[in-house]
Design a protein around this motif. Structure first.
Motif, PDB file in Angstrom:
ATOM      1  N   ILE A  34       3.805  10.994  -3.127  1.00  0.00           N
ATOM      2  CA  ILE A  34       4.605   9.780  -3.307  1.00  0.00           C
ATOM      3  C   ILE A  34       5.764  10.094  -4.242  1.00  0.00           C
ATOM      4  O   ILE A  34       5.562  10.622  -5.338  1.00  0.00           O
ATOM      5  CB  ILE A  34       3.745   8.634  -3.880  1.00  0.00           C
ATOM      6  CG1 ILE A  34       2.625   8.298  -2.884  1.00  0.00           C
ATOM      7  CG2 ILE A  34       4.586   7.413  -4.175  1.00  0.00           C
ATOM      8  CD1 ILE A  34       1.648   7.271  -3.401  1.00  0.00           C
ATOM      9  N   SER A  43       1.160   3.476  -5.077  1.00  0.00           N
ATOM     10  CA  SER A  43       2.542   3.010  -5.187  1.00  0.00           C
ATOM     11  C   SER A  43       2.662   1.874  -6.195  1.00  0.00           C
ATOM     12  O   SER A  43       3.622   1.811  -6.971  1.00  0.00           O
ATOM     13  CB  SER A  43       3.057   2.556  -3.822  1.00  0.00           C
ATOM     14  OG  SER A  43       3.058   3.627  -2.905  1.00  0.00           O
ATOM     15  N   ASP A  95       2.457   3.507  -9.533  1.00  0.00           N
ATOM     16  CA  ASP A  95       3.671   4.251  -9.842  1.00  0.00           C
ATOM     17  C   ASP A  95       4.795   3.338 -10.313  1.00  0.00           C
ATOM     18  O   ASP A  95       5.641   3.734 -11.113  1.00  0.00           O
ATOM     19  CB  ASP A  95       4.107   5.033  -8.608  1.00  0.00           C
ATOM     20  CG  ASP A  95       5.378   5.820  -8.844  1.00  0.00           C
ATOM     21  OD1 ASP A  95       5.384   6.669  -9.752  1.00  0.00           O
ATOM     22  OD2 ASP A  95       6.374   5.578  -8.128  1.00  0.00           O
ATOM     23  N   TYR A  96       4.821   2.101  -9.812  1.00  0.00           N
ATOM     24  CA  TYR A  96       5.869   1.164 -10.207  1.00  0.00           C
ATOM     25  C   TYR A  96       5.834   0.875 -11.709  1.00  0.00           C
ATOM     26  O   TYR A  96       6.872   0.659 -12.335  1.00  0.00           O
ATOM     27  CB  TYR A  96       5.708  -0.129  -9.416  1.00  0.00           C
ATOM     28  CG  TYR A  96       6.838  -1.104  -9.625  1.00  0.00           C
ATOM     29  CD1 TYR A  96       8.027  -0.968  -8.917  1.00  0.00           C
ATOM     30  CD2 TYR A  96       6.711  -2.165 -10.519  1.00  0.00           C
ATOM     31  CE1 TYR A  96       9.064  -1.861  -9.096  1.00  0.00           C
ATOM     32  CE2 TYR A  96       7.742  -3.051 -10.708  1.00  0.00           C
ATOM     33  CZ  TYR A  96       8.924  -2.901  -9.993  1.00  0.00           C
ATOM     34  OH  TYR A  96       9.957  -3.782 -10.191  1.00  0.00           O
ATOM     35  N   ASN A 113      -2.638   5.042  -0.742  1.00  0.00           N
ATOM     36  CA  ASN A 113      -1.226   5.222  -1.072  1.00  0.00           C
ATOM     37  C   ASN A 113      -0.595   3.912  -1.540  1.00  0.00           C
ATOM     38  O   ASN A 113       0.294   3.910  -2.405  1.00  0.00           O
ATOM     39  CB  ASN A 113      -0.465   5.762   0.139  1.00  0.00           C
ATOM     40  CG  ASN A 113      -0.823   7.202   0.437  1.00  0.00           C
ATOM     41  OD1 ASN A 113      -1.396   7.898  -0.404  1.00  0.00           O
ATOM     42  ND2 ASN A 113      -0.501   7.658   1.637  1.00  0.00           N
ATOM     43  N   LYS A 114      -1.037   2.801  -0.959  1.00  0.00           N
ATOM     44  CA  LYS A 114      -0.525   1.506  -1.408  1.00  0.00           C
ATOM     45  C   LYS A 114      -0.929   1.230  -2.856  1.00  0.00           C
ATOM     46  O   LYS A 114      -0.116   0.745  -3.661  1.00  0.00           O
ATOM     47  CB  LYS A 114      -1.057   0.409  -0.489  1.00  0.00           C
ATOM     48  CG  LYS A 114      -0.484  -0.973  -0.797  1.00  0.00           C
ATOM     49  CD  LYS A 114      -1.012  -2.001   0.194  1.00  0.00           C
ATOM     50  CE  LYS A 114      -0.442  -3.394  -0.126  1.00  0.00           C
ATOM     51  NZ  LYS A 114      -0.964  -4.422   0.827  1.00  0.00           N
TER      52      LYS A 114
END
Length: 821
Positions: free
Chosen positions: A86, A307, A310-311, A303-304
């Motif tokens: 990612i 993500s 990661d934000y 992955n969601k």
């Protein structure tokens, strides 16, 4: 003279900032906020008051452990994001701030979710790998079994042609394997087989071990697997080999199974019946299809989740890093249980006291504390740390000086002069305005992209280059200046452009044999006359002028260093250093090499043909002999005798008086002869073994002080000669750069251009470009940089700079790095 010096305006950059040792008494309810505000300010260096305590005995050890655990979780999230591929984007901090306790709960929930997703994915991936291996074994093993029968030949695409989309209920692999019976050849022959899959790197040793264990009574068939197997933990792909071992007997079977287990080879049952093989293959393909869909759905969900993490990851890392730094700092404070307050001590610049008090008052107000923070200045016997206020321009030059050693508190700062002298001495060695323009373009690009590059994570080399962008800028500007003086443009001979069509009036610079012209003109108005280019006397002329110039620059810089030692001694009130160190050193250096510099200037001004080597050598060997034709001015011989006597007197002047005076002062102070004021200008000396202001006065050792002074005197006398000779590197490297440029131009570019062949010209241009970029621009730049660094660290700073101070390291959030996690 002294009044003039006293009336000079103060130089803020000349000496480090004045420091104060302060004490803070902080109420417990406002301690965290106060330390946070001080971290944002970054102007207070805390002193650890709990040195005798281990990290586990300190007050806020639990909070530090919690922050450490959260840092571990954040590193785990970062590793998972990297493995998932990612792309991390910089997100603005638009979301509201979170408290540490709330963040701790969120991180625990995210970690539990990710661990559960990873566990399920690994289990499903392992099952998928087993089914994939089983499918490949069925494919290859069928070829081994039915290769002799044409109607039993199994095509390579047999399994793929089967119905993949058939709906079968998902069952576990183990149940599938249990439903299959062990295969074997006809019971009449008694030959059986074991099929499986093993890593490609182990197959040779695996086959050898099987051969030895069965004593050759086996048949080993192998074929490369069609696909690589992905490890569910490391995500690495492994090449596999499908094998089938034919054997006879139950004992051989036991040995083979044990060997397979030792080599981590997975064995799978393959039915001998073709119909049953088709049935098993269809079932395996169906389950593979279902597992692929399940794995894809799980990876998308994982992955969601990554993500969304990661934000907020950058904000969380910053918050945890700051909180950990705050609690680490709080652990350096003493906790008063009775008064419920924390006591801290540390160093801060005097100019920052007002800002620190304002930050503490703001912390008291924001924490709704009824008691304010007490801030007061204390006395300290320790030497304060050294702090210089720098900016983007001066920081690189200060780092060059600090790489040698941090200045003592209030010691003269060489970086003030290094800003100019360092790039200038570099340019003297590098001097070529063509190459200087190349460096200038590179430095301007770095400066133009300063805002973008400062936010990126660069490699070590690029980070060093970016940090020295302003140093590179000044080096390129001075290189252009020196190149114009030398008339060096990639060292291209100027006679090619018609420069030698004129000759100066000095017969020595005649190059009529090269040009064939006899036109005279006045001397060249700026720099070196390009008429010297291409003449037979070019190299002797340039050698002479550059060598003399190097001596002049060296003597001037060494005199500057000794003048700075005078200002140091005057600032610290050390009159002994002025009388018995600075004055004799100035006399010794200038009686010899200052006189040589004077002779060089007189020779240049008068155009004399005197041999300065002869003058200096016989000044020592035969000072009373007649100078003869080497005499440059009237009264030169008696002046040389006087200067030689001054140099001889300066050596014992440096060696003997200071140790005996120090012994006398120590005796008078500690044996009751007289009682003088401590800290007076006469005896307030530098804190050295030979200083009267040393900490352990009762341990004064005259022999140690005398030996120290003798070493210092011998080092200066020998260094005066070696340091002056060391500046000749300015001449040597300048000559080397010029000659290398000329060689590459004439012997590579012009030689290739003389051929009427496009390929040869192209190769010559490529070689010339490579030599210019990597040898002249990179290697020569690095060489000149290192030599300029040596001249400043040894020849210049050695005259006045001790460099044994402690750098000011305030508690600042801006200085926190990834290593602090």
């Amino acid at each position: 003279m002294e009044e003039f010096i006293d009336n000079l305006p103060p130089m803020d950059l000349m000496r480090s900032e004045k420091m104060s040792y302060v004490q803070l008494i902080i109420p417990a309810e406002s301690a965290h906020r106060a330390i946070s505000y001080l971290g944002e300010l970054g102007l207070l260096q805390f002193h650890d008051l709990n040195v005798e305590k281990s990290p586990f005995q300190r007050t806020f050890v639990n909070q530090v452990k919690r922050c450490g655990e959260m840092s571990r979780k954040l590193r785990f999230f970062k590793d998972q994001i990297t493995k998932a591929g990612i792309v991390s984007l910089e997100h603005p901090f638009m979301q509201p701030d979170v408290e540490l306790e709330e963040l701790e709960i969120q991180l625990a929930e995210h970690e539990h979710e990710l661990i559960e997703l990873n566990t399920n994915t690994e289990r499903l991936q392992k099952t998928y790998n087993e089914l994939l291996e089983f499918r490949m074994v069925l494919d290859k093993a069928g070829r081994f079994l039915f290769s002799e029968k044409n109607h039993h030949t199994i095509g390579e695409d047999r399994e793929l042609e089967e119905s993949v989309n058939s709906n079968h209920e998902f069952i576990d692999t183990a149940s599938l394997l249990e439903k299959e019976l062990r295969s074997g050849f006809s019971e009449q022959s008694g030959v059986r087989f074991i099929s499986g899959i093993v890593c490609k790197s182990k197959v040779v040793r695996f086959e050898r071990m099987l051969f030895r264990a069965t004593r050759g009574n086996m048949l080993f068939n192998q074929a490369p697997a069609d696909e690589e197997i992905v490890d569910p933990v490391t995500f690495e792909k492994d090449a596999k080999i499908v094998f089938m071992v034919f054997f006879s007997g139950e004992q051989a079977k036991t040995k083979i199974l044990k060997i397979c287990e030792a080599f981590c080879a997975n064995c799978y049952p393959v039915p001998e019946d073709l119909t049953k093989q088709h049935q098993v293959t269809r079932e395996v393909l169906s389950r593979l299809s279902d597992l692929e869909a399940t794995l894809d759905a799980g990876i998308r969900h994982r992955n969601k989740a990554l993500s969304s993490i990661d934000y907020n990851l950058t904000k969380w890392v910053t918050l945890v890093r700051r909180e950990k730094a705050v609690y680490d700092t709080l652990n350096m404070l003493n906790f008063d249980v009775t008064k419920k307050c924390l006591v801290g001590e540390g160093w801060c610049p005097i100019f920052a006291t007002t800002k620190i008090q304002e930050a503490l008052q703001r912390a008291t107000y924001d924490s709704n504390s009824l008691v304010g923070v007490i801030f007061h200045v204390m006395d300290s016997v320790e030497s304060p740390p050294t702090y210089f206020r720098t900016n983007h321009f001066t920081n690189a030059f200060q780092e060059i000086v600090d790489a040698y050693g941090v200045a003592r508190y209030q010691e003269s700062n060489p970086a003030v002069y290094t800003v100019i002298t360092f790039p200038f001495l570099f340019a003297v060695m590098f001097g070529d305005w063509g190459h200087g323009i190349c460096l200038l373009i590179g430095s301007l690009i770095l400066i133009a992209r300063e805002s973008k590059l400062s936010k990126k994570k660069l490699g070590s080399f690029m980070e060093m280059l970016f940090g020295g962008r302003y140093v590179l800028l000044l080096m390129s500007i001075f290189s252009i200046y020196c190149g114009l003086i030398y008339n060096e443009f990639f060292s291209v001979p100027f006679h090619i452009f018609g420069g030698s069509a004129y000759r100066c009036r000095d017969a020595t610079c005649s190059n009529a044999d090269t040009v064939g012209l006899v036109k005279y003109r006045d001397p060249y108005p700026f720099g070196v006359d390009p008429s010297w280019r291409g003449s037979r006397s070019e190299l002797p002329f340039l050698n002479s002028i550059k060598m003399k110039m190097s001596i002049l620059l060296g003597v001037a810089q060494m005199n500057l260093g000794m003048f700075l030692s005078y200002f140091n001694a005057r600032f610290f009130g050390s009159s002994l250093d002025i009388r018995y160190q600075f004055i004799p050193q100035m006399i010794f250096l200038n009686s010899l090499f200052g006189y040589l510099s004077l002779l060089i200037i007189i020779k240049w001004c008068t155009g004399s043909q005197a041999d300065l080597y002869h003058v200096m050598i016989y000044m020592f060997l035969s000072p009373t002999d007649n100078i003869g034709e080497n005499e440059l001015f009237w009264g030169q011989r008696p002046l040389q005798i006087i200067l030689l006597l001054f140099a001889l007197v300066a050596v014992p002047w440096m060696l003997f008086p200071k140790p005996f005076i120090l012994k006398k002062l120590h005796t008078e102070r500690f044996q009751g002869s007289t009682y003088g004021m401590l800290g007076t200008s006469e005896i307030d000396l530098e804190v050295e073994p030979d200083s009267a202001r040393a900490q352990h006065h009762e341990d004064f050792n005259f022999s140690e002080v005398f030996v120290h002074q003798m070493i210092h005197s011998i080092e200066f006398v020998l260094g005066a000669v070696s340091n002056t000779a060391s500046y000749l590197r300015l001449w040597a490297l300048s000559l080397a750069h010029s000659e290398l440029s000329t060689v590459f131009y004439e012997k590579v570019l012009l030689l290739a251009w003389s051929y009427d062949n496009f390929i040869i010209r192209l190769v010559g241009l490529a070689v010339f470009s490579f030599a210019t970029a990597f040898i002249l621009l990179m290697m020569e730049t690095l060489s000149a940089f290192l030599h300029a660094l040596r001249l400043h660290w040894v020849e210049f700073q050695g005259k006045f700079y001790h460099g044994d101070g402690q750098k000011f390291k305030p508690f600042s959030f801006a200085s926190l790095t990834d290593d602090e996690d």
